[in-house]
Design an enzyme around this catalytic site. Structure first.
Site, short mmCIF file in Angstrom:
data_model
loop_
_atom_site.label_atom_id
_atom_site.label_comp_id
_atom_site.label_asym_id
_atom_site.label_seq_id
_atom_site.Cartn_x
_atom_site.Cartn_y
_atom_site.Cartn_z
CD GLU A 69 0.92 -0.11 3.03
OE1 GLU A 69 -0.05 -0.16 2.24
OE2 GLU A 69 1.26 0.94 3.58
CG ASP A 92 -4.49 -0.15 11.51
OD1 ASP A 92 -5.28 0.57 12.15
OD2 ASP A 92 -4.50 -0.20 10.27
CG HIS A 152 -3.54 -0.08 2.86
ND1 HIS A 152 -2.58 0.86 3.14
CD2 HIS A 152 -4.71 0.49 3.23
CE1 HIS A 152 -3.14 1.92 3.68
NE2 HIS A 152 -4.44 1.72 3.74
CG ASN A 181 -1.63 0.91 -0.98
OD1 ASN A 181 -2.65 0.70 -0.33
ND2 ASN A 181 -0.43 0.96 -0.42
#
Ligand code: PGA
Length: 253
Positions: A149, A73, A144, A142
Protein backbone atom coordinates in the site's frame (compact mmCIF):
# COMPACT_ATOMS: atom_id res chain seq x y z
CA UNK A 1 5.92 2.35 -27.25
CA UNK A 2 8.16 3.62 -24.43
CA UNK A 3 6.32 6.32 -22.50
CA UNK A 4 8.11 9.24 -20.85
CA UNK A 5 7.86 7.32 -17.61
CA UNK A 6 10.30 4.72 -18.97
CA UNK A 7 7.57 2.10 -18.97
CA UNK A 8 6.86 0.30 -22.23
CA UNK A 9 3.16 0.71 -23.00
CA UNK A 10 1.16 -1.70 -25.12
CA UNK A 11 -2.23 -0.13 -25.78
CA UNK A 12 -5.04 -2.56 -26.51
CA UNK A 13 -8.69 -1.94 -27.22
CA UNK A 14 -10.40 -3.83 -24.46
CA UNK A 15 -10.19 -6.46 -21.74
CA UNK A 16 -10.37 -9.37 -24.17
CA UNK A 17 -7.44 -8.10 -26.18
CA UNK A 18 -5.50 -7.40 -22.98
CA UNK A 19 -6.06 -10.97 -21.86
CA UNK A 20 -4.92 -12.42 -25.19
CA UNK A 21 -1.84 -10.18 -25.35
CA UNK A 22 -0.76 -10.93 -21.78
CA UNK A 23 -1.26 -14.66 -22.31
CA UNK A 24 0.66 -14.55 -25.59
CA UNK A 25 3.68 -13.11 -23.80
CA UNK A 26 3.55 -15.59 -20.93
CA UNK A 27 3.17 -18.52 -23.34
CA UNK A 28 6.13 -17.28 -25.40
CA UNK A 29 8.27 -17.09 -22.24
CA UNK A 30 7.29 -20.60 -21.15
CA UNK A 31 7.86 -22.06 -24.62
CA UNK A 32 11.26 -20.43 -24.83
CA UNK A 33 12.24 -21.45 -21.29
CA UNK A 34 10.16 -24.43 -20.16
CA UNK A 35 11.64 -24.15 -16.65
CA UNK A 36 10.59 -20.50 -16.27
CA UNK A 37 9.88 -19.05 -12.85
CA UNK A 38 6.65 -17.07 -13.07
CA UNK A 39 5.38 -14.54 -10.55
CA UNK A 40 1.59 -14.58 -10.53
CA UNK A 41 -1.12 -12.19 -9.43
CA UNK A 42 -4.75 -12.63 -8.41
CA UNK A 43 -7.68 -10.21 -8.66
CA UNK A 44 -10.16 -9.56 -11.46
CA UNK A 45 -7.64 -8.37 -14.03
CA UNK A 46 -5.64 -11.57 -14.71
CA UNK A 47 -8.70 -13.86 -14.85
CA UNK A 48 -8.98 -13.50 -18.62
CA UNK A 49 -5.25 -14.02 -19.04
CA UNK A 50 -5.43 -17.27 -17.11
CA UNK A 51 -8.43 -18.36 -19.19
CA UNK A 52 -6.32 -17.82 -22.30
CA UNK A 53 -3.39 -19.77 -20.83
CA UNK A 54 -5.73 -22.67 -20.10
CA UNK A 55 -7.21 -22.54 -23.58
CA UNK A 56 -3.76 -22.54 -25.16
CA UNK A 57 -2.66 -25.44 -22.94
CA UNK A 58 -5.70 -27.46 -23.99
CA UNK A 59 -5.60 -26.59 -27.67
CA UNK A 60 -1.88 -26.20 -28.35
CA UNK A 61 -0.35 -28.22 -25.54
CA UNK A 62 2.00 -25.65 -24.00
CA UNK A 63 3.40 -27.51 -21.01
CA UNK A 64 3.92 -26.14 -17.50
CA UNK A 65 5.45 -29.33 -16.14
CA UNK A 66 8.78 -27.65 -15.44
CA UNK A 67 7.44 -24.20 -14.57
CA UNK A 68 7.72 -22.83 -11.03
CA UNK A 69 5.31 -20.15 -9.76
CA UNK A 70 5.29 -17.70 -6.87
CA UNK A 71 2.17 -15.71 -6.16
CA UNK A 72 2.40 -12.17 -4.92
CA UNK A 73 0.24 -12.47 -1.85
CA UNK A 74 -2.32 -14.21 0.34
CA UNK A 75 -4.79 -13.02 2.96
CA UNK A 76 -3.85 -13.64 6.58
CA UNK A 77 -6.36 -15.90 8.31
CA UNK A 78 -7.71 -17.66 5.22
CA UNK A 79 -6.78 -21.32 4.80
CA UNK A 80 -5.88 -22.68 1.39
CA UNK A 81 -9.27 -24.39 1.10
CA UNK A 82 -11.22 -21.24 1.96
CA UNK A 83 -12.95 -20.26 -1.30
CA UNK A 84 -11.92 -16.60 -0.78
CA UNK A 85 -8.24 -17.42 -0.42
CA UNK A 86 -5.82 -16.75 -3.24
CA UNK A 87 -4.79 -20.41 -3.03
CA UNK A 88 -8.37 -21.26 -4.04
CA UNK A 89 -8.40 -18.58 -6.74
CA UNK A 90 -5.27 -19.98 -8.35
CA UNK A 91 -6.60 -23.53 -8.22
CA UNK A 92 -9.88 -22.46 -9.77
CA UNK A 93 -8.57 -20.18 -12.49
CA UNK A 94 -5.30 -21.82 -13.41
CA UNK A 95 -3.51 -24.63 -11.65
CA UNK A 96 -6.13 -27.36 -11.86
CA UNK A 97 -6.39 -26.85 -15.61
CA UNK A 98 -2.66 -27.13 -16.35
CA UNK A 99 -0.09 -29.91 -16.13
CA UNK A 100 1.84 -27.90 -13.54
CA UNK A 101 3.42 -29.76 -10.63
CA UNK A 102 1.83 -28.61 -7.34
CA UNK A 103 5.19 -28.82 -5.57
CA UNK A 104 6.38 -26.03 -7.80
CA UNK A 105 3.45 -23.66 -7.16
CA UNK A 106 3.93 -21.34 -4.20
CA UNK A 107 1.77 -18.87 -2.32
CA UNK A 108 2.44 -17.43 1.12
CA UNK A 109 0.65 -19.38 3.87
CA UNK A 110 -2.01 -17.10 5.35
CA UNK A 111 -2.40 -19.46 8.30
CA UNK A 112 1.27 -19.61 9.22
CA UNK A 113 1.75 -19.78 12.99
CA UNK A 114 4.85 -17.65 12.67
CA UNK A 115 4.13 -15.17 9.89
CA UNK A 116 7.55 -13.51 10.10
CA UNK A 117 9.29 -16.84 9.56
CA UNK A 118 6.85 -17.58 6.73
CA UNK A 119 7.86 -14.32 5.04
CA UNK A 120 11.57 -14.99 5.38
CA UNK A 121 11.06 -18.54 4.10
CA UNK A 122 9.15 -17.26 1.07
CA UNK A 123 11.96 -14.87 0.13
CA UNK A 124 14.48 -17.65 0.58
CA UNK A 125 12.50 -19.97 -1.67
CA UNK A 126 12.32 -17.39 -4.44
CA UNK A 127 16.05 -16.82 -4.13
CA UNK A 128 16.82 -20.55 -4.20
CA UNK A 129 14.96 -21.04 -7.47
CA UNK A 130 17.15 -18.34 -9.02
CA UNK A 131 14.59 -15.53 -8.88
CA UNK A 132 11.50 -14.66 -10.87
CA UNK A 133 11.84 -14.49 -14.65
CA UNK A 134 8.47 -12.95 -15.45
CA UNK A 135 6.20 -11.29 -12.89
CA UNK A 136 2.55 -10.62 -13.71
CA UNK A 137 1.12 -7.64 -11.82
CA UNK A 138 -2.17 -5.84 -11.43
CA UNK A 139 -2.39 -2.36 -9.97
CA UNK A 140 -4.70 -1.08 -7.23
CA UNK A 141 -6.66 2.14 -7.63
CA UNK A 142 -4.36 3.55 -4.94
CA UNK A 143 -1.25 2.48 -6.84
CA UNK A 144 -0.48 -0.63 -4.83
CA UNK A 145 1.27 -3.60 -6.41
CA UNK A 146 0.89 -6.87 -4.60
CA UNK A 147 -0.54 -5.62 -1.32
CA UNK A 148 2.14 -2.96 -0.96
CA UNK A 149 0.00 0.00 0.00
CA UNK A 150 1.05 3.65 -0.35
CA UNK A 151 3.93 4.47 2.00
CA UNK A 152 5.54 1.03 1.77
CA UNK A 153 9.33 1.44 1.54
CA UNK A 154 10.88 0.47 -1.78
CA UNK A 155 13.31 -1.72 0.18
CA UNK A 156 10.51 -3.93 1.55
CA UNK A 157 10.68 -7.70 1.22
CA UNK A 158 7.93 -10.28 1.81
CA UNK A 159 6.03 -9.09 4.88
CA UNK A 160 2.75 -8.99 6.76
CA UNK A 161 0.80 -5.84 5.92
CA UNK A 162 -2.41 -4.17 7.01
CA UNK A 163 -4.77 -3.52 4.10
CA UNK A 164 -6.05 0.01 3.59
CA UNK A 165 -9.78 0.65 3.66
CA UNK A 166 -9.65 1.49 -0.06
CA UNK A 167 -8.21 -1.94 -0.84
CA UNK A 168 -10.67 -3.73 1.44
CA UNK A 169 -13.50 -1.89 -0.25
CA UNK A 170 -12.23 -2.69 -3.75
CA UNK A 171 -12.00 -6.38 -2.84
CA UNK A 172 -15.43 -6.56 -1.22
CA UNK A 173 -16.98 -7.70 -4.48
CA UNK A 174 -15.33 -11.09 -3.98
CA UNK A 175 -16.93 -11.61 -0.54
CA UNK A 176 -20.59 -12.06 0.47
CA UNK A 177 -20.19 -9.80 3.50
CA UNK A 178 -17.84 -6.77 3.47
CA UNK A 179 -16.84 -7.59 7.05
CA UNK A 180 -15.35 -10.87 5.79
CA UNK A 181 -12.58 -9.07 3.90
CA UNK A 182 -9.43 -9.82 5.90
CA UNK A 183 -7.56 -6.92 7.46
CA UNK A 184 -4.05 -8.26 6.82
CA UNK A 185 -2.13 -10.07 4.13
CA UNK A 186 1.29 -11.49 3.44
CA UNK A 187 2.75 -9.90 0.33
CA UNK A 188 5.99 -9.93 -1.59
CA UNK A 189 7.64 -6.59 -0.90
CA UNK A 190 8.50 -3.93 -3.44
CA UNK A 191 12.15 -4.98 -3.47
CA UNK A 192 11.06 -8.59 -4.06
CA UNK A 193 8.94 -7.55 -7.03
CA UNK A 194 11.67 -5.26 -8.36
CA UNK A 195 14.17 -8.15 -8.50
CA UNK A 196 12.03 -9.91 -11.13
CA UNK A 197 13.87 -9.91 -14.42
CA UNK A 198 10.82 -8.92 -16.45
CA UNK A 199 7.45 -7.47 -15.39
CA UNK A 200 4.07 -7.49 -17.09
CA UNK A 201 1.71 -4.94 -15.57
CA UNK A 202 -1.97 -5.22 -16.52
CA UNK A 203 -4.61 -2.51 -16.24
CA UNK A 204 -8.16 -2.56 -17.53
CA UNK A 205 -11.19 -0.33 -17.16
CA UNK A 206 -12.05 3.28 -16.37
CA UNK A 207 -11.53 2.74 -12.62
CA UNK A 208 -7.80 2.36 -13.29
CA UNK A 209 -7.56 5.49 -15.48
CA UNK A 210 -6.53 7.92 -12.68
CA UNK A 211 -3.79 5.65 -11.32
CA UNK A 212 -2.45 4.89 -14.81
CA UNK A 213 -2.33 8.62 -15.52
CA UNK A 214 -0.36 9.14 -12.30
CA UNK A 215 1.99 6.26 -13.09
CA UNK A 216 2.78 7.41 -16.62
CA UNK A 217 2.74 11.19 -16.27
CA UNK A 218 3.68 12.24 -12.73
CA UNK A 219 7.30 13.19 -12.36
CA UNK A 220 8.03 11.64 -9.04
CA UNK A 221 9.05 8.10 -8.18
CA UNK A 222 7.71 7.86 -4.66
CA UNK A 223 6.47 5.33 -2.09
CA UNK A 224 3.24 7.40 -2.08
CA UNK A 225 2.60 5.64 -5.41
CA UNK A 226 4.11 2.18 -4.89
CA UNK A 227 3.82 1.24 -8.58
CA UNK A 228 6.09 4.17 -9.46
CA UNK A 229 9.05 1.97 -8.43
CA UNK A 230 8.45 0.18 -11.75
CA UNK A 231 9.58 3.28 -13.62
CA UNK A 232 13.17 2.60 -12.60
CA UNK A 233 13.04 -1.08 -13.63
CA UNK A 234 14.63 -1.90 -16.96
CA UNK A 235 12.03 -4.34 -18.27
CA UNK A 236 8.44 -3.39 -17.50
CA UNK A 237 5.63 -3.67 -20.02
CA UNK A 238 2.24 -2.18 -19.20
CA UNK A 239 -0.62 -3.70 -21.17
CA UNK A 240 -3.56 -1.36 -20.78
CA UNK A 241 -6.89 -1.02 -22.52
CA UNK A 242 -8.43 2.15 -23.88
CA UNK A 243 -10.45 2.85 -20.76
CA UNK A 244 -7.42 2.51 -18.49
CA UNK A 245 -5.45 4.82 -20.79
CA UNK A 246 -8.30 7.32 -21.18
CA UNK A 247 -6.72 9.98 -18.94
CA UNK A 248 -3.23 9.75 -20.38
CA UNK A 249 -4.09 11.53 -23.62
CA UNK A 250 -1.34 12.86 -25.82
CA UNK A 251 1.48 12.40 -23.29
CA UNK A 252 1.94 8.92 -24.77
CA UNK A 253 2.69 10.29 -28.24
P1 PGA B 1 -7.93 -6.09 -9.67
O1 PGA B 1 -6.85 -5.85 -8.51
O2 PGA B 1 -7.25 -6.86 -10.73
O3 PGA B 1 -9.01 -6.89 -8.99
O4 PGA B 1 -8.39 -4.75 -10.12
C1 PGA B 1 -5.62 -5.31 -8.84
C2 PGA B 1 -4.86 -5.03 -7.58
O5 PGA B 1 -5.48 -4.62 -6.57
O6 PGA B 1 -3.64 -5.19 -7.58
Amino acid sequence: MISKSGIRVVAVSDYEELSREAARRIIAAVRQHPASVLGLATGSTPEGTYRELVRDHQEKGTSYRRVTTFNLDEYVGLAADNPHSYHAYMEQHLFRHLDISRERTHLPDGMAGEPEAECRGYEEMIRKTGGIDLQVLGIGVNGHIGFNEPGTPFSSETQVVRLTESTRQANQIHFEDPKQVPTHAITMGLATIFRSRSILLLASGAKKAPVIRRLLTEAEITPALPASILRSHRDVTLIADQEALSQVGSSLD
